[in-house]
Write an enzyme that holds these catalytic residues in place. Structure first.
Site, mmCIF file in Angstrom:
data_model
loop_
_atom_site.group_PDB
_atom_site.id
_atom_site.type_symbol
_atom_site.label_atom_id
_atom_site.label_comp_id
_atom_site.label_asym_id
_atom_site.label_seq_id
_atom_site.Cartn_x
_atom_site.Cartn_y
_atom_site.Cartn_z
ATOM 1 C CB CYS A 183 45.924 27.718 26.680
ATOM 2 S SG CYS A 183 45.954 26.634 25.276
ATOM 3 N NE ARG A 224 45.016 25.899 16.398
ATOM 4 C CZ ARG A 224 43.908 25.694 17.085
ATOM 5 N NH1 ARG A 224 42.991 24.879 16.609
ATOM 6 N NH2 ARG A 224 43.725 26.270 18.250
ATOM 7 C CD GLN A 259 41.604 29.627 19.032
ATOM 8 O OE1 GLN A 259 42.615 29.902 19.646
ATOM 9 N NE2 GLN A 259 41.043 28.426 19.079
ATOM 10 C CG ASP A 266 41.319 31.069 23.238
ATOM 11 O OD1 ASP A 266 40.488 30.365 23.833
ATOM 12 O OD2 ASP A 266 42.479 30.697 22.975
ATOM 13 C CG HIS A 277 42.628 29.964 28.357
ATOM 14 N ND1 HIS A 277 43.002 30.779 27.323
ATOM 15 C CD2 HIS A 277 42.586 28.697 27.856
ATOM 16 C CE1 HIS A 277 43.207 30.054 26.245
ATOM 17 N NE2 HIS A 277 42.960 28.795 26.521
ATOM 18 C CE LYS A 280 35.747 17.665 22.176
ATOM 19 N NZ LYS A 280 36.357 18.069 20.934
ATOM 20 C CG HIS A 297 41.294 25.338 27.118
ATOM 21 N ND1 HIS A 297 42.510 25.682 26.602
ATOM 22 C CD2 HIS A 297 41.548 24.380 28.027
ATOM 23 C CE1 HIS A 297 43.454 24.969 27.156
ATOM 24 N NE2 HIS A 297 42.909 24.161 28.031
#
Length: 644
Positions: free
Chosen positions: A340, A369, A387, A389, A391, A472, A518
């Site tokens: 992000c 991670r 990911q 991913d 945004h 979420k 996200h």
RNA sequence: GCCGGGUUAGCUCAGCUGGCAGAGCAUCUCUCUUGUAAAGAGAAGGUCAUCGGUUCGAAUCCGAUACCCGGCUCCA
């Protein structure tokens, strides 16, 4: 006085005062009485032999339902505790609830259980079951209960907990006795131990008291219990089936990926076949995002500490991050655990107008991670993963519509990969710890709920489970053998736009703050591949199969033609292999089947002569001979096309 | 991270109380030239995870480390 009970079929029947659930079941039918393990009265579950003390809606709980098995398992847990206390003097017991597919009980015994212990305990349980001891319920005052369980500190703690939680109203707890064994328990239980017809202990493990690692560690035994031997066997078969599908096992068998120990825990390498599978998924992902209003961006793997300070990760997330690298005279860099902040920097690279919103930045972003060493699990929980991913930066007004479209997009993608049963979870504000105005949260939660309803997605509320920065939605899919996997997540974020001071210029020429969403659809490519492997048991749909067709020449003299066929298929975009090994046809067919290749083409004398092939498709399990080559090529090319 | 179990050939796994490291499959070579789920023979393949200790002697016993597996989230 007689009792008026309304049954599930809508009829109301009268019973003598003091009638039990068993009496009611028997009055309906002998079979029902045999299968009954409890009754529910206005939603409260009661023992079968407990006199019913009021009018209400009553239904009989039978042993072959989830609720009924719950009762069996709870009783089995008691019998297990009884066996352990019998066999191991000095052991003390904590809690033993029924769980999905089984039960457990936690003990403090001063040492771990061995497999031999489990055998002994299971044998003792069988004895208790054969004696057919009755379960008897009693009510005790809190003080009496504390006295009864004085030697069992965990029980005492629970009783004191009941006292506090239920306040002045609750002055009693219930206990259940069978023979000399007594346990604090809300119930209900089967009438006697003989009702437990299929019980098996599965494994033992350490477990913290109340799940908190600061508490003492207890020894937990997991077991399972079913209404009969047949149901138990079915369950054990299900476990076996799940084991066969294990993505770690199939990953090795199909040569997709591996976890070399030289690399480190939670890190995978992708072999050529896994690489191809992954590439297909990534290509699909990029394609569909570009077709749905997303813009493709790229960001680096490391960033300065300051960036993670601004984003708050170093404050709240540091223990999940790989430690800092220090260079350039003390400047610290961190490997990214999330994408992000980078997308935010792209947003911030120039001033933004309301005219460009919503802005949707998409990246296949690889993150690292530092998962705790005990939780890494193949590709399902890795330390490095990519990911899909994105945004999305949107105005507050656009947010509801954006969420709606997003949810449609999510479901389309998941369906394309062969999932068709979904369930969602909506996590809402925890007022204790959250930022942002009430209006922001209310509108956001309502928009999420509306999007779910419009998409006709069944969902559960997880009240107060949202993170501090926004509500979420998590989306779970059901796989081919009924297991649930959480894949997609859509997360609203009111904090990051604030942290980074994001703005856009509105139509009234004032600076406004965008809302950030996200979202990851597949979640991580690694985890998604693991779920796909387990869902399909390695037999991927043709468009995802690393090898889409195997060509088997019958004898050496057919090899030239085999490679000719391969060239034509390749030309048509089919991923093809020629198995020219010095082996029999049967062996080569077997190899292709074991490797789950979707199509096998056999070519022999007649095929060379007539320019045909023998075709065997994975789902047919039978061959067709003499198919013209052009036809086979066109057919396979079509079958292998991605969904979009 | 914690508790327990584990790591032997590319894969799956034997190897008892310490005494010469094994099998099947895969690989390679040769023979066979094959039409739909395993042709035959032979060969090669090992620092028994790593490091240290005990012992005349360690895959085997002890310790540390790495990695893997099951749990640690279902709440009387």
């Amino acid at each position: 006085m007689s009792l008026q009970l309304k049954l599930p079929d809508g009829s109301v029947r009268s019973y003598e005062d003091g009638a039990t659930g068993l009496d009611v079941a028997a009055s309906i039918g002998a079979g029902l009485a045999r299968a009954a393990v409890a009754v529910t009265l206005d939603g409260e579950t009661l023992d079968l032999n407990r006199p019913i003390d009021r009018d209400g809606a009553l239904s009989v709980v039978t042993e072959n339902t989830e609720e009924g098995r719950h009762v069996l398992r709870h009783s089995a847990a008691h019998v297990m505790a009884q066996a352990v206390l019998d066999l191991y003097p000095g052991a003390t017991y904590a809690i033993g609830p029924p769980i999905t597919d089984g039960f457990y009980y936690d003990f403090d015994i001063g040492r771990p259980f061995t497999p031999e212990d489990l055998d002994r305990i299971e044998a003792r349980m069988q004895e208790i079951i054969e004696i057919d001891q009755s379960f008897v319920r009693e009510s005790l005052s809190i003080d009496d209960a504390l006295e009864l369980f004085a030697d069992h500190p965990f029980k005492s703690e629970i009783i004191r907990g009941v006292d506090e939680a239920e306040g002045a109203g609750a002055t009693e707890v219930s206990i259940y006795r069978n023979d000399s064994f007594v346990d604090l328990c809300r119930g209900p239980h089967v009438s006697s131990t003989g009702r437990l017809k299929a019980v098996k202990l599965m494994r033992s493990a350490g477990a913290y008291w109340r799940g908190d690692e600061k508490n003492p560690q207890l020894q937990r035994i997991y077991g399972t219990a079913w209404e009969d031997r047949k149901a138990l066997r079915k369950y054990l078969n299900r476990l076996e089936e799940a084991e066969k599908r294990d993505h770690r096992k199939l990953g090795t068998e199909l040569d997709l990926y591996s976890f070399p120990s030289d690399l480190g825990s939670g890190l995978a390498v992708w072999h050529p076949k896994g690489g191809l599978l992954r590439k297909e998924i990534e290509d699909y992902s990029r394609r569909t995002h570009l077709a749905n209003g997303y813009e493709y961006v790229v960001s680096p793997h490391v960033a300065k500490a300051e960036l993670w300070e601004t984003s708050g990760h170093l404050q709240f997330y540091a223990e999940s991050m790989y430690p800092a690298m220090e260079l350039d005279g003390g400047q610290k860099y961190y490997v990214k655990p999330m994408n992000c902040p980078f997308h935010i920097l792209i947003y911030k690279s120039r001033s933004r107008s309301y005219r460009e919103l919503p802005l949707r930045f998409f990246e296949l972003g690889t993150v690292y991670r530092y998962e705790r060493s005990g939780v890494v699990h193949g590709l399902l929980r890795a330390r490095g993963f990519t990911q899909d991913d994105s945004h999305i930066f949107t105005t507050f007004e656009q947010m509801p519509n954006e969420l709606q479209n997003l949810l449609d997009f999510v479901l389309m993608v998941l369906r394309d990969f062969g999932f068709d049963e979904f369930e969602a979870e909506l996590s809402t504000r925890n007022p204790e710890k959250s930022i942002g105005s009430d209006e922001l949260w209310d509108v956001a939660e309502a928009s999420l709920a509306k999007a779910l309803e419009k998409a006709e997605l069944p969902y559960q509320m997880a009240h107060g489970e949202g993170s501090f920065y926004g509500p979420k939605i998590d989306i779970h899919v059901k796989d081919a053998i009924g297991r649930r996997w959480q894949l997609s997540t859509i997360q609203l974020d009111f904090a990051q736009p604030e942290n980074f001071g994001l703005t856009y210029t509105s139509s009234e020429n004032v600076r406004e703050r965008p809302v950030m969403i996200h979202r990851a659809l597949l979640g991580s490519i690694e985890r998604f591949v693991a779920v796909l492997v387990e869902h399909y048991a390695g037999a991927f749909p043709a468009w995802l199969s690393p090898v889409q067709a195997t060509i088997v020449p019958v004898a050496d003299r057919h090899q030239d033609y085999a490679f000719e066929v391969a060239a034509e298929l390749k030309e048509a975009g089919v991923r093809v292999e020629v198995d020219d090994a010095d082996e029999t046809v049967g062996e080569k067919i077997r190899r292709a089947i074991t490797q789950k290749h979707p199509a096998i083409l056999v070519v022999g004398d007649s095929d060379v002569e007539d320019r045909t092939v023998g075709l065997r498709l994975r789902e047919d399990d039978a061959e067709q001979r003499g198919i013209p080559l052009d036809e086979a090529v066109a057919g396979l090319a079509e079958r292998n096309a991605p969904p979009r």
